[in-house]
Structure formats: structure tokens, C-alpha cells
Design an enzyme around this catalytic site. Structure first.
Site, PDB file in Angstrom:
ATOM      1  N   ASP A 132     -10.751   7.772 -22.283  1.00  0.00           N
ATOM      2  CA  ASP A 132     -10.671   6.363 -21.892  1.00  0.00           C
ATOM      3  C   ASP A 132     -10.255   5.589 -23.141  1.00  0.00           C
ATOM      4  O   ASP A 132     -11.077   5.295 -24.005  1.00  0.00           O
ATOM      5  CB  ASP A 132     -12.038   5.904 -21.382  1.00  0.00           C
ATOM      6  CG  ASP A 132     -12.054   4.424 -21.019  1.00  0.00           C
ATOM      7  OD1 ASP A 132     -11.084   3.710 -21.353  1.00  0.00           O
ATOM      8  OD2 ASP A 132     -13.062   3.986 -20.418  1.00  0.00           O
TER       9      ASP A 132
ATOM     10  N   GLU B 251       0.839  -1.203   0.000  1.00  0.00           N
ATOM     11  CA  GLU B 251       0.000   0.000   0.000  1.00  0.00           C
ATOM     12  C   GLU B 251       0.870   1.247   0.000  1.00  0.00           C
ATOM     13  O   GLU B 251       1.878   1.307   0.706  1.00  0.00           O
ATOM     14  CB  GLU B 251      -0.910  -0.006   1.238  1.00  0.00           C
ATOM     15  CG  GLU B 251      -2.052  -0.987   1.091  1.00  0.00           C
ATOM     16  CD  GLU B 251      -2.997  -0.993   2.282  1.00  0.00           C
ATOM     17  OE1 GLU B 251      -2.765  -0.227   3.238  1.00  0.00           O
ATOM     18  OE2 GLU B 251      -3.961  -1.764   2.246  1.00  0.00           O
TER      19      GLU B 251
END
Ligand SMILES: *Cc1c(COP(=O)(O)O)cnc(C)c1O
Length: 414
Positions: free
Chosen positions: A200, A56
Site C-alpha cells: 500500500d 459500470e
């Protein structure tokens, strides 16, 4: 190929399913526009011990120890993606296309904000505001269309709606659109109303990376792409942006949307980007487009209608209304002869989305196998014949045999 010895001894059920799928991929033909075959190097990387790690955070600022090698992997993926797309900032952690888009919206919008995207039955994606998708539930999507005569995006229509509705973001980039996208015009319109520009490029990223289609990355605010379609990497996604949005985007991905990144996939992304930077990949991407154009011309010669009457990229959408067969039925018939395709809506489709009037065909996967124009001509003929002889089991069997023979002479993995 990997031999799965340990798996075979431990778990027959899953081993057998994998072997069956391996055989299916080898013997059948993939014309689904969003699919591709990764290299053995990418496959190997996905199966490594990197899956054991939690990381993380970002290189140099993690929430867990033991990151000295992982940081290097992630930094390499970032550097290669920057080079490939001329991006200022790249986040390589998104788990797939839809979560990447969720992070993009989260970075720039608040729930309820207005977003302008392409109408879904005109070629958009679920994550561009479909009511059953988080995007349609959380944000106020309004839609532009393609021109019903030309099948191309009508930039005047985009401008008119944008000026009237003043959305906070404009989305461009699609799942079933075969033409060049006028990124610069989108940018001009967005600038007139002060909207964010979001591209996108999930479907066309490989063709853009190869320099064959125009690249929106240098001038759009934010760009997402999957890594597993024309880009031919592992399943996953990345987000690119100008440097000024780097922090917004990184925070939206982690801790906003996701926990730990999938380090084995990040590594495989780096390997795939390394492949895409080579000149062989450019040759591959060129052939993908040549194959799609050839397929389009052949199908037209057989009396098929193509949405927008052709293609600039890797896919075509057949409008089957004059062939008295639905997209779903065509998909089922072609499945019977070992050719995988996906039904698709056509602009202003008179039929419902579960049983639309179109069929989407794409060439990325068969081009990876090495197929060229002469194979495409055979495939086009078989598609035509399967649809024409849909009730003739003998004929379908014969076509299935031909498909299998062709596929076996173009092995995916040697
Ligand atoms: C495929 C695709 C996605 C979603 O990717 P997933 O990895 O399936 O979530 C997003 N946007 C577009 C335009 C796509 O074609």
C-alpha cells in the site's frame, strides 16, 4: 483560478465556505504529510461534465451505452499509470484508498483469513486491520512491529511471526513511516510461506513514480495507492497487479465493491499521471525529500527527537516526550500560528491514540508551492518557537503573521 460565478449567484452558503477555505489554503501552511495541491488542469478536469456519465464495467465491456469517449479516458489513465509504475495491470476505478484496500482483500481473501500487517501505532493505516475498521472486523489481522531502538521495521521480527502464523497475505506500506521499505525482504518472507504480497504505497507513490524510492510494483502481487498524496492528483486510488491477478481485482472493484466509476475523477487521474511522467515532477519529488531531510536536521538541532532519527521520504514523526507537550497540544498550538499538522502515535506510545506523543510533519504541499531549504529553516524555527512560547499570545500572533507572509509570497495558484 476558477471564479464560481454561477455558484455564487445560486448558493451563497456553499460559495462562501469555498471562498473561506480558498483563503485559508492561500494564507496558511500545510505540513500534513498526506495533503498536496493539485494543478489547475487537474482541478478543471474534476469540474467537468464527465460527472454526468454512468459507466459500470470496463472499457469495451460496459453495462450502459454512450461510452465511446469515456472508454478513451479510462484507457488513457490506465496506460499512463502502467508507464509510471511499470505495472502489468492497473484498475483506475477505486474511489479512494480505503475502498481500494477493501477490493484488494476481497480479491485475495475470505472473511476470517489471517493477514500480517504493521501494528497501527507503529505507523500502519486504519485499513490495515484496525478493530474499528472493516479490515479488522472482517479479517484476522496479526501484527509486526518496528524496532523500539531504531524505529525501523524489524525484518527478523516480520519473518519470525510470518513463519509461526502463516498468514495468507503480508501487507507493507504505511502512513507514518519515514524510512525505505525493504520490499524484497518482504517478498522473500512471503515466498517462504506462500503468502500474497500486498504493498500500500498511498503515501510514497509520487516519490516511487519519480524513481527516488524503490518500486515494489514489478514484483509484489498487488499494490494499491491513493492518487492525492505525493502523487498530486485528485482524491482517489488505483490498484496495480501482475497480469495473472487482473480478473480477480477487476471483479472485486466492480461489481464486488463499487458501482459506477467516477469518470471525471478518472480523467483527472489521467491528467495527473501525465504530469507525473514529466521531468518537472521528478525535480519536484527530489525537492520534497530534500525539504523533509532539511526539516528533520533542523528540528534535531533544536533538540527534537525524530522517530528513526531521520527520514528517507517526505515525512518525519517528532517524538515530543522530551518537550513536555503532547502531539494534540502541539497540533493545536501550530494551528494557532497557521501551520496545519497531524498528531501521531509513536512506536510503543505510552499515551492513548486520541492524545498521542508524536507529531507528523510532511513536505509535499509546501514543496508544490515552491518552498526550498531556506524556507524550511524558517518554518523549523517557528515550530520550535511556537512550542516553546505556547502560552505567549503575543509571540504566537507574531509567528502567525510570519507564516502568512511567507505563504502569500509562495502562492498555490497564480
Ligand atoms: C491515506 C492512506 C489510505 C487511505 O486513503 P483514503 O483515500 O483516505 O481512504 C490507505 N492506506 C494508507 C497507507 C494511507 O496512508
Amino acid at each position: 483560478m476558477l471564479n464560481y460565478e454561477k455558484l455564487k449567484n445560486q448558493d451563497q452558503k456553499i460559495y462562501q465556505a469555498i471562498k473561506n477555505e480558498e483563503k485559508r489554503q492561500a494564507e496558511e501552511m500545510e505540513l500534513i504529510a498526506s495533503e498536496n495541491y493539485v494543478s489547475e488542469a487537474v482541478l478543471e478536469t474534476m469540474g467537468t461534465i464527465l460527472t454526468n456519465k454512468y459507466s459500470e464495467g470496463y472499457p469495451g465491456k460496459r453495462y450502459y451505452g454512450g461510452q465511446k469517449f469515456i472508454d478513451d479516458v479510462e484507457k488513457t489513465a490506465i496506460e499512463r499509470a502502467k508507464k509510471l509504475f511499470k505495472a502489468e495491470h492497473v484498475n483506475v476505478q477505486p474511489l479512494s484508498g480505503s475502498p481500494a484496500n477493501a477490493a484488494v482483500y476481497m480479491a485475495f481473501l475470505k472473511p476470517g483469513d489471517k493477514v500480517l500487517g504493521l501494528k497501527l501505532d507503529h505507523g500502519g493505516h486504519l485499513s490495515h486491520g484496525h478493530p474499528v475498521n472493516f479490515s479488522g472486523m472482517l479479517y484476522n489481522f496479526i501484527q509486526y512491529e518496528v524496532n523500539s531502538e531504531t524505529g525501523r521495521i524489524d525484518m527478523e521480527n516480520v519473518r519470525k511471526i510470518a513463519l509461526k502464523e502463516k498468514p495468507k497475505m503480508i501487507v507493507a506500506g504505511y502512513s507514518a513511516y519515514s524510512r525505505e521499505i525493504e520490499w524484497e525482504k518482504f517478498k522473500e518472507i512471503a515466498d517462504e510461506i506462500g503468502a500474497y504480497t500486498f504493498a500500500d504505497i498511498a503515501h510514497t507513490a509520487g516519490l516511487i513514480a519519480a524513481g527516488l524510492l524503490e518500486n515494489p510494483v514489478p514484483f509484489f502481487d498487488v499494490i494499491s495507492t491513493t492518487t492525492h498524496k505525493t502523487l498530486r492528483g485528485p482524491r482517489g486510488a488505483i490498484i496495480m497487479s501482475k497480469e495473472k491477478w487482473a480478473q480477480k481485482i477487476d471483479r472485486a472493484v466492480f461489481p464486488g465493491m463499487q458501482g459506477g466509476p467516477h469518470d471525471h475523477i478518472t480523467a483527472a487521474k489521467a491528467v495527473a499521471f501525465g504530469e507525473a511522467l514529466k521531468s518537472e515532477f521528478k525535480e519536484y519529488a527530489k525537492q520534497v525529500i530534500i525539504n523533509a531531510k532539511t526539516l528533520s536536521e533542523e528540528m534535531k538541532n533544536f533538540g527534537f527527537k525524530i522517530v528513526s532519527n531521520g527520514t528517507d521520504n517526505h515525512l518525519i514523526v517528532l517524538d515530543l516526550r522530551n518537550k513536555k507537550i503532547s502531539g494534540k497540544e502541539a497540533e493545536t498550538i501550530l494551528d494557532k500560528i497557521g501551520i496545519s499538522t497531524s498528531r501521531s502515535t509513536i512506536p510503543n506510545d505510552p499515551n492513548p491514540p486520541m492524545n498521542p506523543s508524536g507529531l507528523r510533519l510532511g513536505t509535499p504541499a509546501i514543496t508544490t508551492r515552491g518552498m526550498k531549504e531556506s524556507e524550511i529553516k524558517k518554518i523549523a524555527l517557528w515550530i520550535k518557537e511556537a512550542i516553546e512560547f505556547k502560552n505567549n499570545e503575543e509571540k504566537l500572533k507574531e509567528l502567525k503573521k510570519k507564516t502568512k507572509e511567507l505563504c502569500l509570497s509562495f502562492p498555490i495558484y497564480k
